[in-house]
Design a protein around this motif. Structure first.
Motif, PDB file in Angstrom:
ATOM      1  N   ALA A  43     -11.194  44.759  41.178  1.00 24.79           N
ATOM      2  CA  ALA A  43     -10.909  46.148  40.788  1.00 24.79           C
ATOM      3  C   ALA A  43     -10.945  46.268  39.273  1.00 24.79           C
ATOM      4  CB  ALA A  43      -9.551  46.577  41.327  1.00 24.79           C
ATOM      5  N   ARG A  44     -10.368  45.271  38.603  1.00 24.25           N
ATOM      6  CA  ARG A  44     -10.362  45.309  37.137  1.00 24.25           C
ATOM      7  C   ARG A  44     -11.783  45.342  36.569  1.00 24.25           C
ATOM      8  NH1 ARG A  44      -6.993  43.541  32.877  1.00 24.25           N
ATOM      9  NH2 ARG A  44      -5.417  42.876  34.379  1.00 24.25           N
ATOM     10  N   SER A  45     -12.645  44.457  37.073  1.00 26.73           N
ATOM     11  CA  SER A  45     -13.982  44.391  36.480  1.00 26.73           C
ATOM     12  C   SER A  45     -14.817  45.623  36.867  1.00 26.73           C
ATOM     13  CB  SER A  45     -14.689  43.081  36.841  1.00 26.73           C
ATOM     14  OG  SER A  45     -14.887  43.012  38.222  1.00 26.73           O
ATOM     15  N   ARG A  46     -14.645  46.125  38.081  1.00 24.32           N
ATOM     16  CA  ARG A  46     -15.459  47.293  38.477  1.00 24.32           C
ATOM     17  C   ARG A  46     -15.023  48.567  37.736  1.00 24.32           C
ATOM     18  NH1 ARG A  46     -15.739  47.688  44.722  1.00 24.32           N
ATOM     19  NH2 ARG A  46     -17.196  49.358  44.210  1.00 24.32           N
ATOM     20  N   ILE A  47     -13.718  48.752  37.579  1.00 26.13           N
ATOM     21  CA  ILE A  47     -13.241  49.944  36.851  1.00 26.13           C
ATOM     22  C   ILE A  47     -13.604  49.843  35.366  1.00 26.13           C
ATOM     23  CG2 ILE A  47     -11.139  51.132  36.040  1.00 26.13           C
ATOM     24  CD1 ILE A  47     -10.032  50.815  38.896  1.00 26.13           C
ATOM     25  N   ILE A  57     -14.100  57.369  39.174  1.00 28.40           N
ATOM     26  CA  ILE A  57     -13.353  56.176  39.606  1.00 28.40           C
ATOM     27  C   ILE A  57     -13.256  56.140  41.138  1.00 28.40           C
ATOM     28  CG2 ILE A  57     -11.119  54.961  39.495  1.00 28.40           C
ATOM     29  CD1 ILE A  57     -12.800  54.852  36.855  1.00 28.40           C
ATOM     30  N   ASP A  58     -13.010  57.313  41.740  1.00 25.77           N
ATOM     31  CA  ASP A  58     -12.944  57.387  43.211  1.00 25.77           C
ATOM     32  C   ASP A  58     -14.248  56.913  43.852  1.00 25.77           C
ATOM     33  OD1 ASP A  58     -10.390  58.308  43.153  1.00 25.77           O
ATOM     34  OD2 ASP A  58     -10.843  60.389  43.715  1.00 25.77           O
ATOM     35  N   SER A  59     -15.386  57.173  43.185  1.00 27.36           N
ATOM     36  CA  SER A  59     -16.692  56.838  43.760  1.00 27.36           C
ATOM     37  C   SER A  59     -16.883  55.326  43.935  1.00 27.36           C
ATOM     38  CB  SER A  59     -17.816  57.402  42.885  1.00 27.36           C
ATOM     39  OG  SER A  59     -17.949  56.618  41.706  1.00 27.36           O
ATOM     40  N   LEU A  60     -16.020  54.524  43.291  1.00 30.25           N
ATOM     41  CA  LEU A  60     -16.125  53.069  43.435  1.00 30.25           C
ATOM     42  C   LEU A  60     -15.628  52.596  44.794  1.00 30.25           C
ATOM     43  CD1 LEU A  60     -14.788  52.023  39.894  1.00 30.25           C
ATOM     44  CD2 LEU A  60     -17.152  51.852  40.700  1.00 30.25           C
ATOM     45  N   GLY A  61     -14.904  53.479  45.500  1.00 33.56           N
ATOM     46  CA  GLY A  61     -14.416  53.145  46.835  1.00 33.56           C
ATOM     47  C   GLY A  61     -13.226  52.195  46.843  1.00 33.56           C
ATOM     48  N   LEU A  62     -12.570  52.038  45.704  1.00 35.05           N
ATOM     49  CA  LEU A  62     -11.368  51.191  45.650  1.00 35.05           C
ATOM     50  C   LEU A  62     -10.167  51.979  46.167  1.00 35.05           C
ATOM     51  CD1 LEU A  62     -12.026  49.833  42.060  1.00 35.05           C
ATOM     52  CD2 LEU A  62     -12.206  48.486  44.162  1.00 35.05           C
ATOM     53  N   GLU A  63      -9.145  51.263  46.608  1.00 38.79           N
ATOM     54  CA  GLU A  63      -7.983  51.952  47.169  1.00 38.79           C
ATOM     55  C   GLU A  63      -6.853  52.059  46.138  1.00 38.79           C
ATOM     56  OE1 GLU A  63      -4.976  51.722  50.955  1.00 38.79           O
ATOM     57  OE2 GLU A  63      -6.855  50.603  51.123  1.00 38.79           O
ATOM     58  N   PHE A  64      -6.433  53.303  45.902  1.00 39.68           N
ATOM     59  CA  PHE A  64      -5.333  53.561  44.961  1.00 39.68           C
ATOM     60  C   PHE A  64      -4.050  52.951  45.532  1.00 39.68           C
ATOM     61  CE2 PHE A  64      -2.190  55.707  42.483  1.00 39.68           C
ATOM     62  CZ  PHE A  64      -2.812  56.196  41.340  1.00 39.68           C
ATOM     63  N   LYS A 103      -3.542  49.866  46.223  1.00 38.16           N
ATOM     64  CA  LYS A 103      -3.811  48.546  46.781  1.00 38.16           C
ATOM     65  C   LYS A 103      -4.691  47.728  45.838  1.00 38.16           C
ATOM     66  CE  LYS A 103      -5.040  46.491  51.135  1.00 38.16           C
ATOM     67  NZ  LYS A 103      -6.136  46.593  52.101  1.00 38.16           N
ATOM     68  N   ASP A 104      -5.689  48.392  45.267  1.00 39.63           N
ATOM     69  CA  ASP A 104      -6.571  47.728  44.302  1.00 39.63           C
ATOM     70  C   ASP A 104      -6.176  48.036  42.855  1.00 39.63           C
ATOM     71  OD1 ASP A 104      -8.361  46.591  46.248  1.00 39.63           O
ATOM     72  OD2 ASP A 104      -9.106  48.625  46.580  1.00 39.63           O
ATOM     73  N   TYR A 105      -5.736  49.256  42.655  1.00 43.25           N
ATOM     74  CA  TYR A 105      -5.397  49.697  41.298  1.00 43.25           C
ATOM     75  C   TYR A 105      -4.455  50.888  41.367  1.00 43.25           C
ATOM     76  CZ  TYR A 105      -8.165  53.926  41.813  1.00 43.25           C
ATOM     77  OH  TYR A 105      -8.614  55.147  42.235  1.00 43.25           O
ATOM     78  N   PHE A 139      -4.780  52.412  33.358  1.00 45.92           N
ATOM     79  CA  PHE A 139      -4.997  51.691  34.619  1.00 45.92           C
ATOM     80  C   PHE A 139      -4.178  50.413  34.709  1.00 45.92           C
ATOM     81  CE2 PHE A 139      -8.764  54.169  33.658  1.00 45.92           C
ATOM     82  CZ  PHE A 139      -9.079  54.759  34.874  1.00 45.92           C
ATOM     83  N   TRP A 140      -3.785  50.105  35.940  1.00 47.06           N
ATOM     84  CA  TRP A 140      -3.147  48.833  36.289  1.00 47.06           C
ATOM     85  C   TRP A 140      -3.913  48.270  37.481  1.00 47.06           C
ATOM     86  CZ3 TRP A 140      -0.972  53.346  34.923  1.00 47.06           C
ATOM     87  CH2 TRP A 140      -0.080  53.355  33.848  1.00 47.06           C
TER      88      TRP A 140
END
Ligand SMILES: [Zn+2]
Length: 381
Positions: free
Chosen positions: A280-284, A251-258, A260-262, A273-274
């Protein structure tokens, strides 16, 4: 009318499969029935036993739920600047959990496990109150509430005490001859199987020891009372861990921010997940669908399993690992362990049991049926 006692011995994580392998007091508790557990951990199963209801009714499911506005752990962020190698140690976290419980006045079982300090402020903790005492459950009532309101004298073990001590107290209490119901809490088999898996020699050794102890309790009760109804129950089984997946890195490899994005809670056998935005929803979701070691549990299935919550506080997306696969590291533990529960209730190693010297009615098939089976034996209820 003679004096009667109903005794329920709770043995944590004693699964049906393990029971079939090793047996348990089959001479004195000849009736045995396989029971389906509830989806989730002990935080869901134990309230389901005591209330005789499912999580969507009694509202206890996972320990940590999403509550960024009302989190009591907001100040925990400050601890995240402290050196990891000290504050991530199990013993330090255990000690810190005790201090926090005292500080917040929690009487329930409270552990921060390995949840990172910077993650805690997004969550609240469910088991603030001890549900083994009357008034402890969030919604509906427990068997203890009923005994209390009907003034039926009973004894329930104190889960904070060691197993051996609880056995001593149980015997002393039976000797006094004043109670009509006893809930004897024996949690240590769970720890043995987490440490060694479900078919290690230590497991059989522990089961044989439990047999001796429980046999003594039953014998004593039969000496002191005219009538004894005896039950042994468990809350869920235990699966051997055969594989681990580093889901956090994926999940970290997606580069999203914990934050802020999820936000995510990585329990040992599931990830929740929230989402703060649709991307963020579609990528996770896409990433999770690529992982063959588990699957996203649909709302429909959550509803079938009676763990669906409209407010989504336990997760907007819930990813459940296949039986035997562990998320490592997770927020519950940094290393893999040989045994784990919390997989799908239909996995063979998830099932548990009820055993008795009484006839077990045909309609007792789920841990939510235990309460009814017990109350049937308690006089005046
Ligand atoms: Zn356990």
């Amino acid at each position: 009318m003679g004096k009667k006692i109903t005794i329920c011995t709770f043995i944590d994580a004693f699964g049906w499969e393990v029971y079939k392998r090793y047996g348990f007091l089959d001479d004195i508790l000849p009736e045995a029935r396989r029971l389906r557990t509830t989806f989730g951990f002990s935080s869901a199963a134990d309230p389901s036993i005591l209330t005789g209801r499912y999580p969507d009714e009694h509202t206890h499911w996972s320990c940590f739920y999403y509550a960024p506005e009302n989190s009591p752990f907001k100040l925990m962020k400050l601890l995240s600047i402290l050196p990891r190698q000290i504050f991530d140690r199990g013993r330090v976290r255990h000690w810190l959990s005790k201090i926090l419980a005292k500080f917040y006045g929690y009487t329930g079982y409270f552990q921060i496990y390995s949840v990172p300090f910077e993650v805690l402020p997004y969550f609240d903790y469910l088991e603030k109150r001890d549900y083994f005492v009357p008034g402890g459950i969030l919604a509906t009532d427990t068997i203890f509430d009923r005994l209390y309101s009907e003034e039926i004298p009973y004894h329930c073990s104190n889960w904070r005490l060691p197993e051996k001590r609880n056995l001593e107290i149980a015997k002393d209490t039976i000797n006094e001859g004043k109670i009509e119901f006893m809930y004897l809490y024996l949690p240590k088999l769970d720890a043995v199987m987490h440490e060694f898996g479900n078919n290690a020699p230590q497991v059989e050794e522990k089961i044989r020891w439990l047999e001796e102890q429980v046999r003594e309790v039953k014998k004593l009760a039969e000496e002191k009372y005219d009538e004894v109804a005896f039950f042994a129950i468990s809350d869920h089984g235990m699966a051997n861990v055969t594989e681990s997946v580093d889901l956090i890195s994926q999940i970290d490899s997606l580069g999203l921010e914990f934050g802020k994005d999820y936000v995510a809670m990585y329990d040992s056998t599931m990830a929740r997940f929230w989402f703060m935005n649709d991307s963020a929803r579609s990528r996770i979701t896409e990433k999770l669908n690529q992982c063959s070691k588990g699957y996203i549990v649909s709302d429909e299935e959550l509803k079938q399993m009676r763990v669906f919550f409209e407010d989504r506080k336990f997760g907007e997306v819930i990813f459940l690992m296949n039986a035997g696969t562990l998320i490592v590291p997770s927020f519950m533990g940094l290393k893999s362990i040989p045994g784990m529960h919390g997989y799908h209730p239909d996995d063979k190693d998830s099932y548990c049991f009820i055993k008795s010297d009484r006839h077990i009615p045909e309609d007792v098939n789920s841990i939510t049926d235990i309460r009814r089976a017990l109350e049937r034996e308690i006089s005046n209820v």
